[in-house]
Design a protein around this motif. Structure first.
Motif, PDB file in Angstrom:
ATOM      1  N   PHE A 120       0.836  -1.203   0.000  1.00  0.00           N
ATOM      2  CA  PHE A 120       0.000   0.000   0.000  1.00  0.00           C
ATOM      3  C   PHE A 120       0.871   1.253   0.000  1.00  0.00           C
ATOM      4  O   PHE A 120       0.656   2.177  -0.795  1.00  0.00           O
ATOM      5  CB  PHE A 120      -0.927  -0.030   1.218  1.00  0.00           C
ATOM      6  CG  PHE A 120      -1.920   1.088   1.264  1.00  0.00           C
ATOM      7  CD1 PHE A 120      -2.995   1.124   0.394  1.00  0.00           C
ATOM      8  CD2 PHE A 120      -1.770   2.116   2.181  1.00  0.00           C
ATOM      9  CE1 PHE A 120      -3.917   2.160   0.432  1.00  0.00           C
ATOM     10  CE2 PHE A 120      -2.682   3.164   2.225  1.00  0.00           C
ATOM     11  CZ  PHE A 120      -3.755   3.191   1.348  1.00  0.00           C
ATOM     12  N   SER A 121       1.874   1.278   0.859  1.00  0.00           N
ATOM     13  CA  SER A 121       2.761   2.443   0.951  1.00  0.00           C
ATOM     14  C   SER A 121       3.545   2.652  -0.336  1.00  0.00           C
ATOM     15  O   SER A 121       3.648   3.775  -0.838  1.00  0.00           O
ATOM     16  CB  SER A 121       3.738   2.276   2.109  1.00  0.00           C
ATOM     17  OG  SER A 121       3.053   2.140   3.321  1.00  0.00           O
TER      18      SER A 121
ATOM     19  N   LEU B 158       2.514   6.250  -7.136  1.00  0.00           N
ATOM     20  CA  LEU B 158       1.442   7.026  -7.760  1.00  0.00           C
ATOM     21  C   LEU B 158       1.614   8.516  -7.484  1.00  0.00           C
ATOM     22  O   LEU B 158       1.342   9.347  -8.359  1.00  0.00           O
ATOM     23  CB  LEU B 158       0.073   6.539  -7.274  1.00  0.00           C
ATOM     24  CG  LEU B 158      -0.343   5.149  -7.774  1.00  0.00           C
ATOM     25  CD1 LEU B 158      -1.656   4.725  -7.124  1.00  0.00           C
ATOM     26  CD2 LEU B 158      -0.448   5.116  -9.284  1.00  0.00           C
ATOM     27  N   GLY B 159       2.092   8.853  -6.299  1.00  0.00           N
ATOM     28  CA  GLY B 159       2.369  10.253  -5.981  1.00  0.00           C
ATOM     29  C   GLY B 159       3.464  10.816  -6.861  1.00  0.00           C
ATOM     30  O   GLY B 159       3.359  11.944  -7.365  1.00  0.00           O
TER      31      GLY B 159
ATOM     32  N   SER C 189       7.564  13.724 -10.339  1.00  0.00           N
ATOM     33  CA  SER C 189       8.821  13.706  -9.592  1.00  0.00           C
ATOM     34  C   SER C 189       9.898  12.950 -10.367  1.00  0.00           C
ATOM     35  O   SER C 189       9.642  11.879 -10.908  1.00  0.00           O
ATOM     36  CB  SER C 189       8.605  13.030  -8.238  1.00  0.00           C
ATOM     37  OG  SER C 189       9.826  12.813  -7.586  1.00  0.00           O
ATOM     38  N   PRO C 190      11.107  13.492 -10.410  1.00  0.00           N
ATOM     39  CA  PRO C 190      12.189  12.799 -11.123  1.00  0.00           C
ATOM     40  C   PRO C 190      12.809  11.654 -10.324  1.00  0.00           C
ATOM     41  O   PRO C 190      13.678  10.957 -10.835  1.00  0.00           O
ATOM     42  CB  PRO C 190      13.207  13.911 -11.362  1.00  0.00           C
ATOM     43  CG  PRO C 190      12.988  14.866 -10.250  1.00  0.00           C
ATOM     44  CD  PRO C 190      11.510  14.815  -9.948  1.00  0.00           C
ATOM     45  N   LYS C 191      12.387  11.440  -9.084  1.00  0.00           N
ATOM     46  CA  LYS C 191      12.972  10.378  -8.261  1.00  0.00           C
ATOM     47  C   LYS C 191      12.538   9.013  -8.798  1.00  0.00           C
ATOM     48  O   LYS C 191      11.363   8.774  -9.032  1.00  0.00           O
ATOM     49  CB  LYS C 191      12.520  10.548  -6.810  1.00  0.00           C
ATOM     50  CG  LYS C 191      13.167   9.568  -5.874  1.00  0.00           C
ATOM     51  CD  LYS C 191      12.796   9.857  -4.435  1.00  0.00           C
ATOM     52  CE  LYS C 191      13.478   8.874  -3.524  1.00  0.00           C
ATOM     53  NZ  LYS C 191      13.050   9.009  -2.153  1.00  0.00           N
TER      54      LYS C 191
ATOM     55  N   SER D  20       8.076   1.168 -13.256  1.00  0.00           N
ATOM     56  CA  SER D  20       8.575   1.125 -14.629  1.00  0.00           C
ATOM     57  C   SER D  20       7.813   2.113 -15.506  1.00  0.00           C
ATOM     58  O   SER D  20       8.421   2.820 -16.327  1.00  0.00           O
ATOM     59  CB  SER D  20       8.428  -0.287 -15.198  1.00  0.00           C
ATOM     60  OG  SER D  20       8.868  -0.334 -16.532  1.00  0.00           O
ATOM     61  N   TYR D  21       6.501   2.183 -15.323  1.00  0.00           N
ATOM     62  CA  TYR D  21       5.709   3.157 -16.085  1.00  0.00           C
ATOM     63  C   TYR D  21       6.155   4.581 -15.755  1.00  0.00           C
ATOM     64  O   TYR D  21       6.282   5.415 -16.644  1.00  0.00           O
ATOM     65  CB  TYR D  21       4.211   2.990 -15.808  1.00  0.00           C
ATOM     66  CG  TYR D  21       3.407   4.108 -16.419  1.00  0.00           C
ATOM     67  CD1 TYR D  21       3.171   4.139 -17.787  1.00  0.00           C
ATOM     68  CD2 TYR D  21       2.943   5.162 -15.642  1.00  0.00           C
ATOM     69  CE1 TYR D  21       2.473   5.186 -18.367  1.00  0.00           C
ATOM     70  CE2 TYR D  21       2.250   6.218 -16.215  1.00  0.00           C
ATOM     71  CZ  TYR D  21       2.014   6.220 -17.570  1.00  0.00           C
ATOM     72  OH  TYR D  21       1.337   7.267 -18.130  1.00  0.00           O
ATOM     73  N   HIS D  22       6.386   4.844 -14.473  1.00  0.00           N
ATOM     74  CA  HIS D  22       6.821   6.179 -14.061  1.00  0.00           C
ATOM     75  C   HIS D  22       8.144   6.543 -14.730  1.00  0.00           C
ATOM     76  O   HIS D  22       8.303   7.633 -15.281  1.00  0.00           O
ATOM     77  CB  HIS D  22       6.950   6.241 -12.537  1.00  0.00           C
ATOM     78  CG  HIS D  22       7.570   7.497 -12.037  1.00  0.00           C
ATOM     79  ND1 HIS D  22       8.765   7.504 -11.355  1.00  0.00           N
ATOM     80  CD2 HIS D  22       7.203   8.788 -12.129  1.00  0.00           C
ATOM     81  CE1 HIS D  22       9.087   8.745 -11.046  1.00  0.00           C
ATOM     82  NE2 HIS D  22       8.157   9.549 -11.518  1.00  0.00           N
TER      83      HIS D  22
END
Length: 170
Positions: A83-84, A90-91, A97-99, A141-143
């Motif tokens: 969950f975390s 998602l955040g 965010s580039p992280k 991976s999508y991010h």
């Protein structure tokens, strides 16, 4: 455009070379999430076959490790972790965010395999860890891919402007 390290103003040819190198690096980075998924899949194979490839724990090792946590406690921690991690990914996706932290998840997931193994319930819980890992790593991976693609597009637009300017100068 100037060089970030030296502050020296770059010629148009040097700017073009720097942009092409940046695009190449971004394309390579866009696949980082897929490499993490592949690495996790490879580490999941020994976990799946743990009852066949790892020797049973001896009584001395069990005594040294102490009483293992219960299966319910490990499962509750897996749910909290999933969950975390999903919320954090998602955040990062929504905030742009580039992280990027795809490979660190693999270590956490391997720990869950180990906890279930030492508790003697890995075969019953293998699929839960695998599904959790694939979900988290797919989102990560999508991010990475979407962020890298957006940066590639920006670099390609800058490159196109530069090449038009170079063409006009000739």
């Amino acid at each position: 455009m100037s060089n970030q390290e030296t502050g020296k103003v770059l010629s148009p040819a040097e700017q073009r070379t720097a942009l092409l190198e940046s695009i190449r690096r971004l394309r390579t980075r866009s696949h980082q999430g897929l490499w993490a998924i592949a690495a996790f899949a490879c580490t999941s194979i020994p976990a799946m076959l743990s009852d066949r490839i790892f020797p049973p724990l001896t009584p001395q090792v069990k005594k040294m490790l102490g009483t293992p946590p219960s299966s319910n406690m490990i499962s509750a921690l897996l749910v909290v972790y999933a969950f975390s991690a999903i919320l954090l990914v998602l955040g990062r996706i929504t905030n742009g965010s580039p992280k990027m932290v795809s490979f660190s998840h693999i270590g956490y997931l391997i720990c869950f395999y180990a906890f279930y193994y030492f508790s003697g319930v890995l075969p019953e819980n293998f699929w839960a860890v695998l599904a959790t890992g694939m979900t988290i790593l797919s989102l990560e991976s999508y991010h990475i891919w979407s962020l890298s693609s957006a940066m590639i597009k920006e670099e390609e637009e800058t490159l196109a402007i530069l090449e038009r300017r170079i063409g006009q100068e000739k």
